[in-house]
Design a protein around this motif. Structure first.
Motif, PDB file in Angstrom:
ATOM      1  N   LEU A 160      -9.623  61.613  43.217  1.00 40.22           N
ATOM      2  CA  LEU A 160      -8.674  61.434  42.120  1.00 40.22           C
ATOM      3  C   LEU A 160      -7.772  60.232  42.386  1.00 40.22           C
ATOM      4  O   LEU A 160      -7.516  59.428  41.476  1.00 40.22           O
ATOM      5  CB  LEU A 160      -7.837  62.699  41.936  1.00 40.22           C
ATOM      6  CG  LEU A 160      -6.784  62.662  40.822  1.00 40.22           C
ATOM      7  CD1 LEU A 160      -7.404  62.274  39.488  1.00 40.22           C
ATOM      8  CD2 LEU A 160      -6.066  64.011  40.717  1.00 40.22           C
ATOM      9  N   GLN A 161      -7.317  60.071  43.602  1.00 39.48           N
ATOM     10  CA  GLN A 161      -6.475  58.921  43.936  1.00 39.48           C
ATOM     11  C   GLN A 161      -7.246  57.607  43.803  1.00 39.48           C
ATOM     12  O   GLN A 161      -6.676  56.596  43.365  1.00 39.48           O
ATOM     13  CB  GLN A 161      -5.914  59.073  45.351  1.00 39.48           C
ATOM     14  CG  GLN A 161      -4.821  60.120  45.454  1.00 39.48           C
ATOM     15  CD  GLN A 161      -4.228  60.225  46.843  1.00 39.48           C
ATOM     16  OE1 GLN A 161      -4.921  60.048  47.844  1.00 39.48           O
ATOM     17  NE2 GLN A 161      -2.938  60.521  46.915  1.00 39.48           N
ATOM     18  N   LYS A 162      -8.511  57.639  44.145  1.00 40.69           N
ATOM     19  CA  LYS A 162      -9.334  56.436  43.994  1.00 40.69           C
ATOM     20  C   LYS A 162      -9.453  56.057  42.521  1.00 40.69           C
ATOM     21  O   LYS A 162      -9.351  54.879  42.151  1.00 40.69           O
ATOM     22  CB  LYS A 162     -10.717  56.667  44.596  1.00 40.69           C
ATOM     23  CG  LYS A 162     -11.618  55.437  44.537  1.00 40.69           C
ATOM     24  CD  LYS A 162     -12.972  55.701  45.193  1.00 40.69           C
ATOM     25  CE  LYS A 162     -13.866  54.457  45.112  1.00 40.69           C
ATOM     26  NZ  LYS A 162     -15.202  54.693  45.731  1.00 40.69           N
ATOM     27  N   GLU A 163      -9.660  57.050  41.656  1.00 45.18           N
ATOM     28  CA  GLU A 163      -9.744  56.783  40.219  1.00 45.18           C
ATOM     29  C   GLU A 163      -8.419  56.212  39.712  1.00 45.18           C
ATOM     30  O   GLU A 163      -8.402  55.262  38.912  1.00 45.18           O
ATOM     31  CB  GLU A 163     -10.086  58.057  39.448  1.00 45.18           C
ATOM     32  CG  GLU A 163     -10.163  57.834  37.932  1.00 45.18           C
ATOM     33  CD  GLU A 163     -10.437  59.107  37.158  1.00 45.18           C
ATOM     34  OE1 GLU A 163     -11.498  59.171  36.501  1.00 45.18           O
ATOM     35  OE2 GLU A 163      -9.594  60.027  37.197  1.00 45.18           O
ATOM     36  N   ARG A 222       3.076  55.870  48.071  1.00 50.05           N
ATOM     37  CA  ARG A 222       1.859  55.061  48.068  1.00 50.05           C
ATOM     38  C   ARG A 222       1.994  53.722  47.344  1.00 50.05           C
ATOM     39  O   ARG A 222       1.274  52.779  47.636  1.00 50.05           O
ATOM     40  CB  ARG A 222       0.704  55.843  47.385  1.00 50.05           C
ATOM     41  CG  ARG A 222       0.293  57.103  48.077  1.00 50.05           C
ATOM     42  CD  ARG A 222      -0.831  57.789  47.288  1.00 50.05           C
ATOM     43  NE  ARG A 222      -2.095  57.070  47.403  1.00 50.05           N
ATOM     44  CZ  ARG A 222      -2.779  56.570  46.386  1.00 50.05           C
ATOM     45  NH1 ARG A 222      -2.271  56.671  45.144  1.00 50.05           N
ATOM     46  NH2 ARG A 222      -3.915  55.933  46.557  1.00 50.05           N
ATOM     47  N   LEU A 223       2.866  53.651  46.339  1.00 46.38           N
ATOM     48  CA  LEU A 223       2.898  52.476  45.476  1.00 46.38           C
ATOM     49  C   LEU A 223       3.535  51.277  46.168  1.00 46.38           C
ATOM     50  O   LEU A 223       4.281  51.418  47.138  1.00 46.38           O
ATOM     51  CB  LEU A 223       3.660  52.779  44.187  1.00 46.38           C
ATOM     52  CG  LEU A 223       3.114  53.935  43.309  1.00 46.38           C
ATOM     53  CD1 LEU A 223       3.798  53.922  41.953  1.00 46.38           C
ATOM     54  CD2 LEU A 223       1.605  53.864  43.158  1.00 46.38           C
ATOM     55  N   HIS A 224       3.258  50.101  45.639  1.00 46.42           N
ATOM     56  CA  HIS A 224       3.760  48.852  46.233  1.00 46.42           C
ATOM     57  C   HIS A 224       5.195  48.538  45.812  1.00 46.42           C
ATOM     58  O   HIS A 224       5.866  47.743  46.449  1.00 46.42           O
ATOM     59  CB  HIS A 224       2.849  47.681  45.868  1.00 46.42           C
ATOM     60  CG  HIS A 224       1.473  47.809  46.423  1.00 46.42           C
ATOM     61  ND1 HIS A 224       0.376  47.172  45.890  1.00 46.42           N
ATOM     62  CD2 HIS A 224       1.004  48.530  47.474  1.00 46.42           C
ATOM     63  CE1 HIS A 224      -0.700  47.487  46.584  1.00 46.42           C
ATOM     64  NE2 HIS A 224      -0.353  48.308  47.548  1.00 46.42           N
ATOM     65  N   ASN A 225       5.633  49.118  44.709  1.00 43.50           N
ATOM     66  CA  ASN A 225       6.974  48.810  44.212  1.00 43.50           C
ATOM     67  C   ASN A 225       7.998  49.848  44.634  1.00 43.50           C
ATOM     68  O   ASN A 225       7.648  50.932  45.065  1.00 43.50           O
ATOM     69  CB  ASN A 225       6.970  48.682  42.677  1.00 43.50           C
ATOM     70  CG  ASN A 225       6.473  49.948  41.995  1.00 43.50           C
ATOM     71  OD1 ASN A 225       5.899  50.821  42.647  1.00 43.50           O
ATOM     72  ND2 ASN A 225       6.665  50.046  40.704  1.00 43.50           N
ATOM     73  N   LEU A 273      -1.907  50.129  42.065  1.00 45.87           N
ATOM     74  CA  LEU A 273      -0.806  50.595  42.902  1.00 45.87           C
ATOM     75  C   LEU A 273       0.507  49.852  42.641  1.00 45.87           C
ATOM     76  O   LEU A 273       1.467  50.002  43.397  1.00 45.87           O
ATOM     77  CB  LEU A 273      -1.190  50.464  44.385  1.00 45.87           C
ATOM     78  CG  LEU A 273      -2.302  51.398  44.858  1.00 45.87           C
ATOM     79  CD1 LEU A 273      -2.708  51.068  46.294  1.00 45.87           C
ATOM     80  CD2 LEU A 273      -1.869  52.858  44.765  1.00 45.87           C
ATOM     81  N   ASP A 274       0.536  49.075  41.564  1.00 48.78           N
ATOM     82  CA  ASP A 274       1.751  48.313  41.252  1.00 48.78           C
ATOM     83  C   ASP A 274       2.614  48.958  40.173  1.00 48.78           C
ATOM     84  O   ASP A 274       3.679  48.448  39.843  1.00 48.78           O
ATOM     85  CB  ASP A 274       1.376  46.893  40.810  1.00 48.78           C
ATOM     86  CG  ASP A 274       0.717  46.106  41.927  1.00 48.78           C
ATOM     87  OD1 ASP A 274       1.200  46.207  43.071  1.00 48.78           O
ATOM     88  OD2 ASP A 274      -0.278  45.415  41.651  1.00 48.78           O
ATOM     89  N   ARG A 275       2.160  50.056  39.618  1.00 48.30           N
ATOM     90  CA  ARG A 275       2.954  50.730  38.587  1.00 48.30           C
ATOM     91  C   ARG A 275       2.643  52.221  38.575  1.00 48.30           C
ATOM     92  O   ARG A 275       1.678  52.685  39.189  1.00 48.30           O
ATOM     93  CB  ARG A 275       2.674  50.139  37.199  1.00 48.30           C
ATOM     94  CG  ARG A 275       1.261  50.393  36.668  1.00 48.30           C
ATOM     95  CD  ARG A 275       1.127  49.888  35.248  1.00 48.30           C
ATOM     96  NE  ARG A 275      -0.229  50.014  34.716  1.00 48.30           N
ATOM     97  CZ  ARG A 275      -0.682  51.094  34.083  1.00 48.30           C
ATOM     98  NH1 ARG A 275       0.095  52.153  33.928  1.00 48.30           N
ATOM     99  NH2 ARG A 275      -1.926  51.111  33.608  1.00 48.30           N
ATOM    100  N   MET A 276       3.480  52.957  37.835  1.00 49.68           N
ATOM    101  CA  MET A 276       3.274  54.399  37.686  1.00 49.68           C
ATOM    102  C   MET A 276       2.294  54.682  36.547  1.00 49.68           C
ATOM    103  O   MET A 276       1.986  53.797  35.741  1.00 49.68           O
ATOM    104  CB  MET A 276       4.614  55.100  37.432  1.00 49.68           C
ATOM    105  CG  MET A 276       5.566  55.028  38.617  1.00 49.68           C
ATOM    106  SD  MET A 276       7.229  55.681  38.254  1.00 49.68           S
ATOM    107  CE  MET A 276       6.863  57.396  37.909  1.00 49.68           C
TER     108      MET A 276
END
Length: 503
Positions: free
Chosen positions: A331-334, A500-503, A341-344
């Motif tokens: 699911l995380q890969k999808e 996990r996200l970059h922001n 990974l730059d936004r919600m």
């Protein structure tokens, strides 16, 4: 007065036996008249019938009994004839073919108090009042237009929840996911129904989630007053007393909200659901009896139903993902591929998340929020060559259907991939999967629930990695249920997040 107790008990026993004999006699007459038999079922005992076969989780008890006695099973719960439906084919007969016969609800002694005498949608008897009230709620609160108008509100509230978890992710602190999700659900429900958020203490020191869970638990607890009408006023189990106590808390809360709306209605540019309900009541234009009791009943209906069902569904889905790390990874890969990974996650992403849709279908299959679909026969009817008499209680056990190995291979396993080549849906047209019911009494808030559950799960899984605390292995996660109209987790779901996200 104590010396009178044995006499009273003896009189009640004699009365029970009389009713038992009378019902047996009537059943024999009905069978002869219709030349049809009642469905099979276990042997009962005098007076209690089959009540002694039900334990702390009637859903599981019905399931085990149906494996022995078949897809349509006859039980006598006290004085109440009860038919338990446990196969997709029989469920389709009840919920589609004969939907017009089984569209009503049986009497519920304790729920009378929280529903103002069955004036709400959940427990109301089928008829003109229920049809008009459901239409009113659908148009003014649950229409696609209304649901879409709250999109930005949902986005803001979910973002606030994520923000509140970030400090724990930084420090590696355990998060009570159950509490986080229930708080979010309460906020979203209050904003849609009442126009603003409330603190737990605004309702009662026990809090929204606790009181809502107690309501659903009490309403589902076998009550002697439902099975033996003579016990209705005695309240031997104390269930009515407890429900009256909760009803008073909710009544004072809703009264206060209504009064605030009445005082400020002229100052508002846009009207919320309370304003709409009050304006209809005050105009006198409703096609049915409509006073303050009806307004309060429906407001509480919307609040209780929306808070507990959505949050419970999210909890179970997150539980299964934590228990099945390989599914979580997929699911995380999808999510990484569709969202990045730059936004919600945004609501516009949901239809593109195919694996997420498979995950929530499989979670709804194993953990339908309300697995027992309660109906009442409004007239005599023949279903699968079995006679169902007017006034009987009919229970469609969706759990039995969802665990049927003839329909679902390896039914006890969490396997989202089973939906890869399947068109089976959760919206009530496929009777092998009925988390929201089907027909006239299907869940009116289904569309909203599907949005909220998918959005919240996707956001939590996308923004954080999760692991169980105290070295608990995924396979050892406690999945014990707590029975109620809504069947939730017995213990809160706890986990440690990593952002996990970059922001």
């Amino acid at each position: 007065m104590a010396f009178m107790l044995p006499t009273v008990i003896f009189a009640l026993v004699i009365l029970f036996i009389f009713h038992k004999l009378l019902n047996i006699k009537n059943e024999k007459k009905l069978n002869i008249k219709n030349k049809k038999k009642l469905p099979p079922g276990p042997k009962g005992i005098p007076i209690l019938g089959h009540l002694h076969l039900l334990g702390e989780n009637p859903t599981q008890d019905f399931y085990k009994l149906s494996k022995k006695h078949g897809p349509i099973m006859y039980l006598k719960l006290g004085l109440v004839p009860t038919y338990v439906i446990s196969s997709p084919e029989s469920a389709e007969n009840i919920l589609r073919t004969f939907d017009h016969v089984f569209a009503s609800r049986p009497h519920n002694e304790t729920a009378q108090y929280i529903s103002y005498g069955q004036r709400n949608l959940i427990f109301s008897k089928y008829g003109a009042y229920w049809r008009n009230m459901r239409k009113l709620c659908t148009v003014h609160l649950l229409s696609n237009h209304k649901i879409n108008s709250y999109r930005s509100t949902r986005s803001e509230e979910v973002a606030l929840m994520i923000k509140s978890i970030k400090p724990s992710a930084q420090d590696g602190v355990v998060v009570d996911l159950s509490a986080k999700v229930s708080s979010l659900s309460a906020n979203l429900s209050c904003l849609m129904v009442f126009g603003k958020k409330f603190m737990d203490e605004d309702l009662d020191k026990r809090g929204f989630k606790s009181l809502v869970q107690e309501v659903t638990h009490l309403a589902a607890t076998p009550n002697l007053g439902d099975f033996f009408p003579f016990f209705g006023v005695i309240d031997i189990q104390g269930l009515t007393r407890r429900m009256k106590d909760i009803s008073k808390v909710f009544d004072e809360f809703v009264e206060k909200i209504i009064d605030e709306h009445v005082q400020t209605t002229d100052q508002k540019k846009t009207k919320d659901f309370v304003d709409t309900m009050m304006s209809i009541m005050q105009s006198g234009e409703a096609e049915f009896q409509f006073d303050r009791r009806h307004v309060k009943a429906v407001l509480l209906d919307m609040l209780v139903a929306s808070i507990d069902t959505s949050s419970t569904s999210v909890e179970w889905m997150l539980s299964e993902l934590l228990k099945n790390p390989n599914v979580m990874e997929k699911l995380q890969k999808e999510l990484e591929e569709v969202v990045g990974l730059d936004r919600m996650v945004e609501e516009s992403d949901l239809d593109e998340l195919k694996y997420l849709n498979m995950v929530f279908k499989e979670s709804f299959r194993l953990h339908a929020a309300a697995p027992l679909l309660l109906h009442e026969a409004m007239e005599d009817c023949m279903v699968d060559d079995f006679y169902i008499q007017k006034g009987s209680q009919v229970i469609v056990n969706s759990y039995s259907i969802h665990m049927d190995p003839n329909v679902w291979p390896e039914a006890d396993k969490f396997l989202p991939e089973r939906f890869l080549e399947s068109n089976v849906d959760v919206r009530g047209r496929d009777f092998q999967l009925l988390p929201f019911g089907s027909g006239r009494r299907s869940c009116p808030g289904m569309h909203l629930a599907l949005i909220i559950v998918r959005l919240v799960v996707a956001q939590l899984v996308h923004c954080f990695d999760w692991k169980l605390p105290n070295g608990i292995q995924p396979k050892d996660l406690d999945m014990t249920e707590k029975f109620g109209i809504v069947t939730g987790r017995a213990k809160n779901l706890m986990a440690i997040p990593t952002y996990r996200l970059h922001n």
